[in-house]
Scaffold this active site. Structure first.
Site, PDB file in Angstrom:
ATOM      1  N   PRO A  66     -42.014  10.188  41.643  1.00  0.00           N
ATOM      2  CA  PRO A  66     -42.786   9.212  42.424  1.00  0.00           C
ATOM      3  C   PRO A  66     -44.275   9.544  42.473  1.00  0.00           C
ATOM      4  O   PRO A  66     -44.662  10.700  42.706  1.00  0.00           O
ATOM      5  CB  PRO A  66     -42.149   9.299  43.814  1.00  0.00           C
ATOM      6  CG  PRO A  66     -40.736   9.685  43.539  1.00  0.00           C
ATOM      7  CD  PRO A  66     -40.815  10.648  42.386  1.00  0.00           C
TER       8      PRO A  66
ATOM      9  N   ASN B 151     -11.803   6.601  -6.008  1.00  0.00           N
ATOM     10  CA  ASN B 151     -11.674   7.483  -4.849  1.00  0.00           C
ATOM     11  C   ASN B 151     -12.063   6.705  -3.586  1.00  0.00           C
ATOM     12  O   ASN B 151     -13.104   6.052  -3.540  1.00  0.00           O
ATOM     13  CB  ASN B 151     -12.594   8.696  -4.995  1.00  0.00           C
ATOM     14  CG  ASN B 151     -12.195   9.573  -6.158  1.00  0.00           C
ATOM     15  OD1 ASN B 151     -11.330  10.433  -6.040  1.00  0.00           O
ATOM     16  ND2 ASN B 151     -12.818   9.356  -7.310  1.00  0.00           N
TER      17      ASN B 151
ATOM     18  N   LYS C 293       2.008   4.882 -11.198  1.00  0.00           N
ATOM     19  CA  LYS C 293       1.224   3.721 -10.784  1.00  0.00           C
ATOM     20  C   LYS C 293       1.236   2.645 -11.863  1.00  0.00           C
ATOM     21  O   LYS C 293       1.325   1.449 -11.564  1.00  0.00           O
ATOM     22  CB  LYS C 293      -0.215   4.149 -10.459  1.00  0.00           C
ATOM     23  CG  LYS C 293      -0.376   4.849  -9.125  1.00  0.00           C
ATOM     24  CD  LYS C 293      -0.045   3.909  -7.974  1.00  0.00           C
ATOM     25  CE  LYS C 293      -0.371   4.493  -6.620  1.00  0.00           C
ATOM     26  NZ  LYS C 293      -0.029   3.575  -5.514  1.00  0.00           N
TER      27      LYS C 293
ATOM     28  N   LEU D 240       0.825  -1.206   0.000  1.00  0.00           N
ATOM     29  CA  LEU D 240       0.000   0.000   0.000  1.00  0.00           C
ATOM     30  C   LEU D 240       0.859   1.256   0.000  1.00  0.00           C
ATOM     31  O   LEU D 240       0.334   2.374   0.053  1.00  0.00           O
ATOM     32  CB  LEU D 240      -0.916   0.010   1.232  1.00  0.00           C
ATOM     33  CG  LEU D 240      -1.751  -1.258   1.454  1.00  0.00           C
ATOM     34  CD1 LEU D 240      -2.515  -1.160   2.763  1.00  0.00           C
ATOM     35  CD2 LEU D 240      -2.701  -1.491   0.292  1.00  0.00           C
TER      36      LEU D 240
ATOM     37  N   TYR E  92       1.184  11.005 -11.693  1.00  0.00           N
ATOM     38  CA  TYR E  92       0.832  10.018 -10.668  1.00  0.00           C
ATOM     39  C   TYR E  92       0.384   8.725 -11.339  1.00  0.00           C
ATOM     40  O   TYR E  92       0.811   7.623 -10.964  1.00  0.00           O
ATOM     41  CB  TYR E  92      -0.269  10.572  -9.769  1.00  0.00           C
ATOM     42  CG  TYR E  92      -0.802   9.605  -8.743  1.00  0.00           C
ATOM     43  CD1 TYR E  92      -0.025   9.200  -7.663  1.00  0.00           C
ATOM     44  CD2 TYR E  92      -2.109   9.096  -8.850  1.00  0.00           C
ATOM     45  CE1 TYR E  92      -0.519   8.316  -6.717  1.00  0.00           C
ATOM     46  CE2 TYR E  92      -2.608   8.216  -7.906  1.00  0.00           C
ATOM     47  CZ  TYR E  92      -1.817   7.835  -6.841  1.00  0.00           C
ATOM     48  OH  TYR E  92      -2.319   6.949  -5.909  1.00  0.00           O
TER      49      TYR E  92
END
Length: 399
Positions: free
Chosen positions: A298, A148, A123, A64, A119
């Site tokens: 009460p 997402n 990946k 991860l 990015y």
């Protein structure tokens, strides 16, 4: 089974590690087939020897680790590709051909709005490394292109618009929605973790060479912020929005709550106090009624009324009381009033008593010293314009 989780301090890593611990320590018994005997955690700045020991011993690797928001775009490749090289080379060093999972991203497709994404390129390069590793060593490779992600512990103002909105709304901070119509595909962290458990059991979901989480949601930015604003109002209105099991709204609400500051973790409820005691609404829902707390002093009797369509459930949680009900009108066979039905109740035994439509009802505190505390559920929210509540003594003869 020994497991390595790289990127263990990140959003997904933390959620996965904590849930793996629950399995390993026997507190989560939903996966009896999984026997976890060790969890290795590794993240940036950790001693390299941890990675070496883990790669020599583990039976499954969750990779991860990655870089999402570097100061320089060149760091994408270093964080998302170069570490993958290190990890896979270390596994080869110890001739460990255990299954390896890679956390990739939909941006790796480099299509549409992701075209040219640095990015995404990093990946994609990581994916190719893993696929090549599988071909070379025979190891099972599981590559997930996550959409997402959202859920608790997700870092706001980083790589998740949902986390940013949750944090802002929960903390009364300003936020900007550039286009309310933008639709996101979203994967909830608990659904992701369940898929990781499936992967450990060899039951991962696949489509072609990629794996996927079978449960995702689609919501526009406008829908997301509108839901968050409704969650924010709940302590004031007591109104709980509809959150069906498995729904996006239910998951988003859980995420939103995780961003609340300590000052908002509790709130004062408005109580109706008189010489008889205290009546306080706890929560209202639009489709499942409302819950209230009634405290009778009460000797006090509350109620003595009936409803056309409203029905209620009473449960005494403290004290000693008597609930009485009588169908209104006369029994056509005898010409007499219907008999009174009585239920003696106590906090010593949890008992639910239903107040039926068309039955006048009351609850009396039988104690001379203690308050009677009752949880009351009604099937609908109170409507002052149509209260559906009519006075009628339970025992008109005063017995």
């Amino acid at each position: 089974m020994k497991i390595l989780v790289t990127g263990s301090e990140g959003f997904v890593g933390k959620n996965l590690v904590w849930n793996l611990r629950e399995l390993m320590e026997g507190r989560n018994r939903t996966r009896p087939s999984l026997s976890i005997t060790g969890i290795y955690e590794y993240d940036r700045g950790y001693d390299q020897r941890i990675l070496e020991e883990a790669c020599a011993k583990v039976d499954f690797v969750f990779n991860l680790a990655g870089v999402n928001r570097p100061k320089d775009a060149s760091e994408f490749m270093k964080g998302n590709h170069d570490f993958a090289v290190t990890l896979l080379d270390t596994l080869k060093k110890y001739e460990n051909t255990c299954p390896v999972m890679l956390s990739s991203s939909v941006q790796a497709s480099l299509t549409g709005r992701f075209e040219g994404s640095e990015y995404g390129k990093s990946k994609l390069a990581g994916e190719e490394l893993f696929f090549d590793h599988g071909k070379e060593t025979g190891a099972q490779v599981l590559v997930y292109r996550f959409p997402n992600l959202f859920g608790k512990w997700c870092r706001p103002n980083y790589n998740s618009a949902v986390a940013t909105f949750c944090h802002a709304v929960a903390n009364d901070l300003p936020y900007t929605v550039n286009d309310r119509s933008t639709v996101l595909e979203l994967c909830y962290i608990d659904d992701l973790v369940e898929e990781m458990f499936d992967a450990l059991e060899g039951r991962e979901h696949r489509e072609g060479k990629y794996c996927y989480v079978p449960v995702t949601h689609k919501a526009s930015l406008g829908e997301i912020v509108d839901l968050l604003e409704s969650f924010k109002k709940m302590p004031e209105t007591l109104g709980m929005p509809s959150i069906p099991a498995g729904s996006f709204a239910k998951k988003l609400y859980s995420m939103y709550l995780s961003y609340l500051p300590a000052s908002k973790m509790s709130y004062i409820l408005e109580s109706n106090v008189d010489n008889r005691g205290n009546f306080t609404e706890l929560i209202r829902t639009f489709d499942h009624g409302q819950v209230s707390i009634n405290i009778a002093k009460p000797g006090i009797t509350r109620g003595e009324h009936w409803h056309n369509s409203k029905w209620e459930i009473f449960m005494v949680v403290s004290g000693h009381g008597l609930i009485r009900e009588r169908r209104i009108g006369l029994d056509p066979e005898t010409g007499d009033e219907y008999p009174v039905v009585e239920f003696e109740v106590s906090g010593k035994q949890m008992k639910a008593v239903q107040m039926l439509p068309g039955y006048t009802h009351s609850i009396t505190n039988l104690s001379k010293t203690e308050d009677l505390v009752t949880v009351m559920w009604a099937n609908e929210m109170f409507d002052p314009d149509y209260p559906d509540t009519f006075y009628e003594p339970v025992d008109p003869k005063g017995k």
